[in-house]
Design a protein around this motif. Structure first.
Motif, mmCIF file in Angstrom:
data_model
loop_
_atom_site.group_PDB
_atom_site.id
_atom_site.type_symbol
_atom_site.label_atom_id
_atom_site.label_comp_id
_atom_site.label_asym_id
_atom_site.label_seq_id
_atom_site.Cartn_x
_atom_site.Cartn_y
_atom_site.Cartn_z
ATOM 1 N N VAL A 358 70.161 101.363 -56.742
ATOM 2 C CA VAL A 358 71.369 101.367 -57.575
ATOM 3 C C VAL A 358 71.346 100.260 -58.631
ATOM 4 C CG1 VAL A 358 72.734 102.359 -55.704
ATOM 5 C CG2 VAL A 358 72.670 99.859 -55.975
ATOM 6 N N ILE A 359 70.238 99.516 -58.747
ATOM 7 C CA ILE A 359 70.228 98.416 -59.705
ATOM 8 C C ILE A 359 70.133 98.944 -61.132
ATOM 9 C CG2 ILE A 359 69.170 96.823 -58.055
ATOM 10 C CD1 ILE A 359 66.545 97.127 -59.636
ATOM 11 N N TYR A 365 72.757 88.672 -59.590
ATOM 12 C CA TYR A 365 71.799 88.120 -58.633
ATOM 13 C C TYR A 365 72.263 88.203 -57.178
ATOM 14 C CZ TYR A 365 68.475 85.172 -56.300
ATOM 15 O OH TYR A 365 67.523 84.715 -55.426
ATOM 16 N N PRO A 366 73.575 88.149 -56.865
ATOM 17 C CA PRO A 366 73.964 88.238 -55.445
ATOM 18 C C PRO A 366 73.361 89.448 -54.723
ATOM 19 C CG PRO A 366 75.842 87.533 -56.728
ATOM 20 C CD PRO A 366 74.741 87.850 -57.711
ATOM 21 N N LEU A 367 73.350 90.616 -55.369
ATOM 22 C CA LEU A 367 72.759 91.793 -54.736
ATOM 23 C C LEU A 367 71.252 91.618 -54.588
ATOM 24 C CD1 LEU A 367 72.759 94.676 -53.640
ATOM 25 C CD2 LEU A 367 72.619 95.506 -56.009
ATOM 26 N N LEU A 368 70.601 91.166 -55.661
ATOM 27 C CA LEU A 368 69.149 90.981 -55.612
ATOM 28 C C LEU A 368 68.762 89.945 -54.563
ATOM 29 C CD1 LEU A 368 68.326 90.950 -59.435
ATOM 30 C CD2 LEU A 368 67.966 92.830 -57.831
ATOM 31 N N GLY A 369 69.477 88.830 -54.522
ATOM 32 C CA GLY A 369 69.175 87.777 -53.565
ATOM 33 C C GLY A 369 69.367 88.229 -52.128
ATOM 34 N N ALA A 370 70.458 88.991 -51.871
ATOM 35 C CA ALA A 370 70.711 89.490 -50.521
ATOM 36 C C ALA A 370 69.621 90.462 -50.085
ATOM 37 C CB ALA A 370 72.078 90.174 -50.466
#
Length: 510
Positions: A358-359, A365-370
Motif C-alpha cells: 500500500v506504499i 516513515y512510521p509505516l516503513l520503520g514498523a
C-alpha cells in the motif's frame, strides 16, 4: 543423526578455552560479507550514474556475486573440511579484501560485473568456514545456540553498519570508497585469526573431486541464469539451453555424490526432515526478501529524496530487530518449539511485506520503520534457529559441507529473489509513459531517469520524474505482494516440515 552425549558433570571438559574470543574473529568475517552486501544497495544509484549500465547490467552487478557464491559454496565448504577451515577462512578473507579494491576502481559496467564475480569466489570460502568453526568450537548445544545467535546478530549488525557507514562515505567520497572499508576489517581478521582460531578439519576427508566441483558450479549458475533471463526477457532458446544444461549438471552432481565413497556433499543429509525443512525455509525466506531489499535503498533515495546517510539510518530498525531476535532465538525455541519460532517468524515477515503493497511515493516513515522492524525480528528468529538446526543435524566432521548447504540456500535465494522480484520491478518500470522527449535511457532504470531529467527543461523533467517514480513504486508494491505470498507459503511449509524438531540440550563429544 546419532550422537554420543556426555553426562552434565563432564561439561567443562569439552568447553574449549578462548572459544568466545575465537568467535569474535568469526564475527569479523560475517561483518565483512554483510557490510559488502548492504553497501552495494546504497551505492547502486551512484554506480548507475557513473558507469551508465543498462538495466540488465545493473541487475547483473547486483546478483552475479550471489550466482558465483551459490555455485561454489558447497565445493568450498567441502574444501575447508579437507584442508582446514581456519586456513580457508584466512585465505578467503585476504582475497576478499584484495578483490574489494578491484570493485572500488572498476571503470566500466563489464569490469564491475567481473569484479563482483571474483568477490563471489572469495566470499564462498568465508561463510561455511565460520559456521563450521562454530560447530567445532562449541560442543554445548546451549552455548552453540548463543554463538549462532551472535553470528547471526553480527550479520544483522553488518546490515546496519553498512548503510550508515556507506551513506557517510557516499556523501563525502566517491562510490568506490564503500568497498575499501573491507580492507581494515580483513586486516584485523587475518592478524587476530592466525593467533586465536583453532584449526579443524575432517580426519578422513577423501579426495576433493574436481569433476563434482565443476558440475556444482555449472549446475547452479546455469539454473539461476535461466531463471533470471526468463523472468527478465521471457523464454528463448538460449535461456532454455542454459536451464537444461544447469539441470543436467546438478543431476550429474547428485548421482556422482551418491556413488562416491567420500562425497563432497553427503546427499543422505537431506533424508533428515529437520535438515531439509530448515534449508527450504532459508531459501524461500531470502527469495521473498532479497529482491525487495535490493530496491528499497533506491526507493528511499530516488523516490523519497533521502540522502544516502539518511537512507542508511532509515534501514536500521530491520537490523536492530534481527540482532535482538537472534540473541534470544535459541532460548525461545527451547521454551516453545522450533517450528513455532520459525513459522511464526516467517509469517511475521510475510505480513510485513504485505503491508508494503500500500506504499506510495510519499508514504511516511512510521509505516516503513514498523515494517522494517517486524521484518528484522521475524528474519532474526527464523535464520538463527534454522542455522542451529542444520548444524545440530550433522556430525562435526561434516560441518563445513552442511554449513555450505545452508549458505547455498541463502545465496541461491538471494540470486533468485533479485532475478525474479527484481525483474518484476524492472518490467513494470520500463512500461511507464513519459512526456515527449523522454530519452530511452530513462526507461532502463530509475537512476537513468534521474540522470536524464537533469538535461531536460524543468517542466518536462518534473513530469518525467513523477511518471518514473510512480512506475518504480508500482513495481515495488507488486514485488512486495509476491514476496509476501512466498514468505507465507514458507511459513506453512515450515510448520509441517519441522514438526517434532527440537534443539539439543545434551553435551556432545568434541
Amino acid at each position: 543423526m546419532n550422537r554420543t552425549l556426555r553426562p552434565a558433570h563432564t561439561n567443562e571438559a569439552v568447553k574449549r578455552p578462548g572459544r568466545w574470543l575465537a568467535l569474535s574473529v568469526l564475527v569479523l568475517a560475517v561483518l565483512l560479507v554483510a557490510v559488502d552486501a548492504t553497501v552495494l544497495g546504497l551505492a547502486t544509484p551512484y554506480i548507475s550514474e557513473d558507469l551508465a549500465p543498462t538495466g540488465t547490467q545493473l541487475l547483473w552487478i547486483g546478483d552475479v556475486y550471489s550466482f558465483v557464491i551459490a555455485g561454489l559454496l558447497v565445493s568450498m565448504g567441502s574444501l575447508g573440511d579437507r584442508i582446514g577451515r581456519k586456513r580457508i577462512l584466512l585465505i578467503g578473507a585476504t582475497a576478499f579484501g584484495a578483490i574489494s579494491v578491484l570493485n572500488a576502481y572498476a571503470a566500466t559496467p563489464e569490469l564491475m560485473i567481473v569484479a563482483r564475480a571474483l568477490l563471489g569466489v572469495a566470499g564462498a570460502t568465508l561463510m561455511p568456514a565460520t559456521l563450521a568453526l562454530i560447530r567445532n568450537l562449541f560442543h554445548d548445544p546451549r552455548e552453540r545456540s548463543l554463538a549462532v545467535g551472535i553470528w547471526g546478530a553480527a550479520a544483522s549488525a553488518g546490515a546496519a553498519v553498512g548503510p550508515v557507514v556507506g551513506g557517510f562515505l557516499l556523501e563525502h567520497f566517491w562510490w568506490g570508497s564503500v568497498f575499501l572499508i573491507n580492507l581494515p576489517v580483513m586486516a584485523v581478521l587475518v592478524v587476530v585469526g592466525i593467533k586465536l582460531l583453532p584449526e579443524s578439519r575432517n580426519p578422513n576427508p577423501g579426495p576433493w573431486d574436481l569433476l563434482s566441483v565443476t558440475l556444482s558450479l555449472v549446475g547452479m549458475v546455469g539454473v539461476v541464469y535461466a531463471v533470471k533471463e526468463a523472468a527478465a526477457h521471457g523464454f528463448a532458446w538460449a535461456t532454455l539451453a542454459a536451464g537444461l544444461l544447469g539441470a543436467a549438471a546438478l543431476y550429474g552432481f547428485v548421482r556422482r555424490q551418491l556413488t562416491m565413497p567420500v562425497p563432497l556433499l553427503d546427499m543422505r543429509l537431506f533424508r533428515n526432515r529437520g535438515f531439509s525443512g530448515a534449508v527450504l525455509a532459508d531459501l524461500l525466506t531470502i527469495l521473498g526478501l532479497s529482491g525487495l531489499v535490493f530496491f528499497l535503498s533506491q526507493y528511499l533515495q530516488l523516490v523519497q529524496g533521502r540522502r544516502p546517510f539518511e537512507a542508511g539510518l532509515a534501514e536500521l530498525p530491520a537490523a536492530v530487530g534481527a540482532v535482538v531476535a537472534g540473541l534470544i532465538a535459541g532460548r525461545v525455541a527451547r521454551r516453545f518449539s522450533v517450528r513455532a519460532v520459525v513459522s511464526g517468524g516467517l509469517a511475521a515477515v510475510g505480513l510485513a511485506l504485505a503491508a508494503l503493497t500500500v506504499i506510495g511515493q510519499n508514504t511516511g516513515y512510521p509505516l516503513l520503520g514498523a515494517v522494517l522492524l517486524v521484518v528484522g525480528v521475524g528474519a532474526g528468529f527464523s535464520f538463527t534457529v534454522t542455522a542451529d538446526v542444520i548444524l545440530s543435524s550433522v556430525p562435526g566432521e561434516q560441518a563445513g559441507a552442511a554449513s555450505a548447504v545452508s549458505e547455498t540456500a541463502y545465496e541461491l535465494g538471494a540470486a533468485l529473489g533479485i532475478a525474479v522480484l527484481g525483474s518484476i520491478v524492472t518490467g513494470v518500470y520500463r512500461d511507464f509513459t513519459g512526456p515527449d522527449g523522454t530519452p530511452a535511457a530513462a526507461h532502463e532504470s530509475l537512476g537513468g531517469a534521474v540522470e536524464a531529467a537533469s538535461d531536460l527543461p524543468a517542466h518536462t523533467a518534473e513530469a518525467l520524474l513523477n511518471a518514473a517514480r510512480q512506475a518504480f513504486v508500482d513495481g515495488l508494491t507488486l514485488a512486495a505482494g509476491v514476496g509476501a505470498a512466498v514468505l507465507l507459503a514458507a511459513a506453512v511449509a515450515s510448520w509441517f516440515l519441522l514438526r517434532g524438531q527440537r534443539l539439543e540440550d545434551g553435551m556432545e563429544h568434541p
